[in-house]
Design a protein around this motif. Structure first.
Motif, short mmCIF file in Angstrom:
data_model
loop_
_atom_site.label_atom_id
_atom_site.label_comp_id
_atom_site.label_asym_id
_atom_site.label_seq_id
_atom_site.Cartn_x
_atom_site.Cartn_y
_atom_site.Cartn_z
N THR A 1 -1.73 0.68 5.85
CA THR A 1 -2.58 0.50 4.79
C THR A 1 -3.59 1.57 4.69
O THR A 1 -3.93 2.06 5.89
CB THR A 1 -3.34 -0.83 4.90
N GLN A 2 -4.39 1.82 3.64
CA GLN A 2 -5.51 2.93 3.86
C GLN A 2 -6.76 2.45 4.76
O GLN A 2 -7.36 3.46 5.10
CB GLN A 2 -6.08 2.83 2.10
N GLU B 1 0.77 -1.30 0.02
CA GLU B 1 0.00 -0.09 0.17
C GLU B 1 0.82 1.09 0.03
O GLU B 1 0.43 2.27 -0.50
CB GLU B 1 -0.92 -0.04 1.25
N ARG C 1 -5.02 13.12 3.37
CA ARG C 1 -4.87 11.84 2.44
C ARG C 1 -3.86 11.02 2.53
O ARG C 1 -2.75 11.30 3.29
CB ARG C 1 -5.15 12.37 0.99
N PHE C 2 -4.24 9.75 2.29
CA PHE C 2 -3.25 8.62 2.74
C PHE C 2 -1.55 9.03 1.88
O PHE C 2 -0.77 8.84 2.36
CB PHE C 2 -3.68 7.23 2.18
N PRO C 3 -1.76 9.44 0.67
CA PRO C 3 -0.43 10.04 -0.11
C PRO C 3 0.17 11.02 0.79
O PRO C 3 1.46 11.04 0.88
CB PRO C 3 -0.69 10.27 -1.36
N ASP C 4 -0.69 12.11 1.32
CA ASP C 4 -0.20 13.22 2.05
C ASP C 4 0.42 12.65 3.17
O ASP C 4 1.42 13.27 3.98
CB ASP C 4 -1.17 14.34 1.99
N ARG D 1 -7.06 10.60 7.81
CA ARG D 1 -8.12 10.85 6.76
C ARG D 1 -9.40 11.50 7.14
O ARG D 1 -9.60 12.70 6.60
CB ARG D 1 -8.70 9.67 5.97
N LYS E 1 2.23 1.76 -3.48
CA LYS E 1 1.28 2.18 -4.45
C LYS E 1 0.78 3.39 -4.13
O LYS E 1 0.20 4.22 -5.23
CB LYS E 1 0.04 1.14 -4.32
N ASN E 2 1.07 4.13 -3.05
CA ASN E 2 0.32 5.70 -2.77
C ASN E 2 1.55 6.41 -2.65
O ASN E 2 1.45 7.83 -2.44
CB ASN E 2 -0.38 5.51 -1.55
N ALA F 1 3.95 8.93 -4.51
CA ALA F 1 4.01 9.60 -5.80
C ALA F 1 5.09 9.34 -6.77
O ALA F 1 6.24 9.60 -6.40
CB ALA F 1 3.51 11.02 -5.56
N ALA G 1 -1.86 -3.65 -8.71
CA ALA G 1 -3.10 -3.05 -7.89
C ALA G 1 -4.31 -4.16 -7.78
O ALA G 1 -4.70 -4.70 -8.60
CB ALA G 1 -3.65 -1.90 -8.85
#
Length: 350
Positions: free
Chosen positions: A318-319, A26, A333-336, A328, A29-30, A32, A61
């Motif tokens: 994980t998300q 995860e 956000r998860f990427p942030d 959240r 994938k997140n 950037a 994915a």
């Protein structure tokens, strides 16, 4: 802008190997792609290290298991040297359980001059050691349920004495748990009597040291802490955990679909108590000496008293994990969230 080179380290020899792979996948994938060059590395159960092509992760994915094809496997010492030679900017630790959260991997990376995310050697070791962290929590003014600690050797030689000591202090119920494991592995809530011997036997199968603790009936609360770019820390919204698979937040409740309900913010709790939970999570983070982020578990008893149970110095990422879920809710956000962890870690490593 030049991309930062990030090693994402996951897996490990513990019982939380698969959970760790999920976290690593995860994270990869997140992160950037325009900001980061990613090198996925899986520590196998035998402690060999497998270097994998990042494209295999980025194209997986929806996969439930980590793609393990096309990897190059090395022994631990050679692998650490390879990571050092790669001159990555930071290693993102996604290794849960013993080895990953008890200071072992942190010490190995530190010895090779490899910077990493999360807490350092001492904080990781103390955070994983429930009795030691409980002592520090009390020194910070936090309330901790009463406990006793026993060694595996004493259990083998005088089991009846241990059972009598627990029965005398904690009747009618208590919590039995390995003193240095995560994910509720080997944890039992039992009535003092016939169930106690089996619970102790199981807990000792996971650790050389077992903690018997007062059972406090109440609501299970957890609260995360994050570090800002300037090094200051703040607490996230608390989460109430309502188990669906068992009587408490056990392994099945944590990792099986529909195992628990997460309520943010907890219903019917006064703002003053919410603030007290957040303050306690910051205090726990500070007294253990955590870095980057952490998550502390509490019981809010029926009389409104907050009891500190334990801290997780390397929470699941994980998300759907608890800390990202709280982030959240706070608008992160998860990427942030991942960016924030990396920025803070790079600042500390500079």
């Amino acid at each position: 802008m030049k991309k930062k080179k990030i090693v994402v380290l996951m897996g490990g020899p513990s019982s939380e190997h698969e959970v760790s792979l999920h976290t690593g996948m995860e994270v990869i994938k997140n992160l950037a792609a325009k900001k980061y060059e990613i090198l996925p590395v899986v520590i196998l159960r035998n402690r060999a290290w497998m270097f994998l092509p990042s494209r295999s992760f980025l194209s997986s994915a929806g996969a439930k298991t980590a793609p393990m094809k096309g990897g190059v496997t090395m022994r631990e010492t050679s692998a650490l040297e390879k990571v050092r030679r790669e001159k990555s900017d930071i290693t993102f630790l996604a290794v849960h359980g013993e080895f990953g959260e008890d200071g072992t991997i942190q010490k190995l990376l530190q010895a090779h001059g490899i910077p990493y995310t999360g807490s350092g050697v001492f904080a990781s070791a103390v955070g994983m050691d429930k009795p030691k962290s409980a002592v520090l929590f009390r020194e910070a003014g936090l309330s901790v349920p009463e406990f006793l600690v026993f060694s595996r050797n004493s259990w083998r030689s005088t089991p009846d004495r241990i059972i009598r000591a627990i029965a005398k202090k904690f009747s009618p119920s208590c919590v039995i748990k390995p003193a240095d494991r995560g994910s509720s592995v080997g944890v039992h809530i039992v009535k003092v009597g016939r169930e106690l011997r089996a619970a102790l036997t199981d807990a000792f199968s996971y650790s050389h040291s077992v903690m018997a603790q007062e059972f406090v009936r109440g609501r299970e609360i957890t609260c995360g802490v994050l570090e800002r770019a300037d090094g200051s820390i703040f607490s996230l919204p608390p989460i109430e955990i309502i188990p669906k698979k068992g009587a408490y937040y056990d392994y099945a409740s944590k990792y099986h679909k529909g195992g628990s309900e997460h309520v943010i913010p907890p219903r019917g709790i006064p703002k003053k108590t919410i603030s007290a939970i957040q303050d306690a999570s910051v205090a726990a983070h500070a007294v253990i000496g955590c870095g980057g982020y952490s998550r502390t578990d509490f019981i809010l008893s029926e009389d409104g008293k907050l009891h500190t149970l334990e801290i997780n110095t390397l929470p699941g990422m994980t998300q759907t994990s608890l800390l990202p879920e709280a982030a959240r809710t706070a608008g992160i956000r998860f990427p942030d969230l991942l960016d924030s962890i990396l920025i803070g870690s790079l600042r500390r490593a500079a």
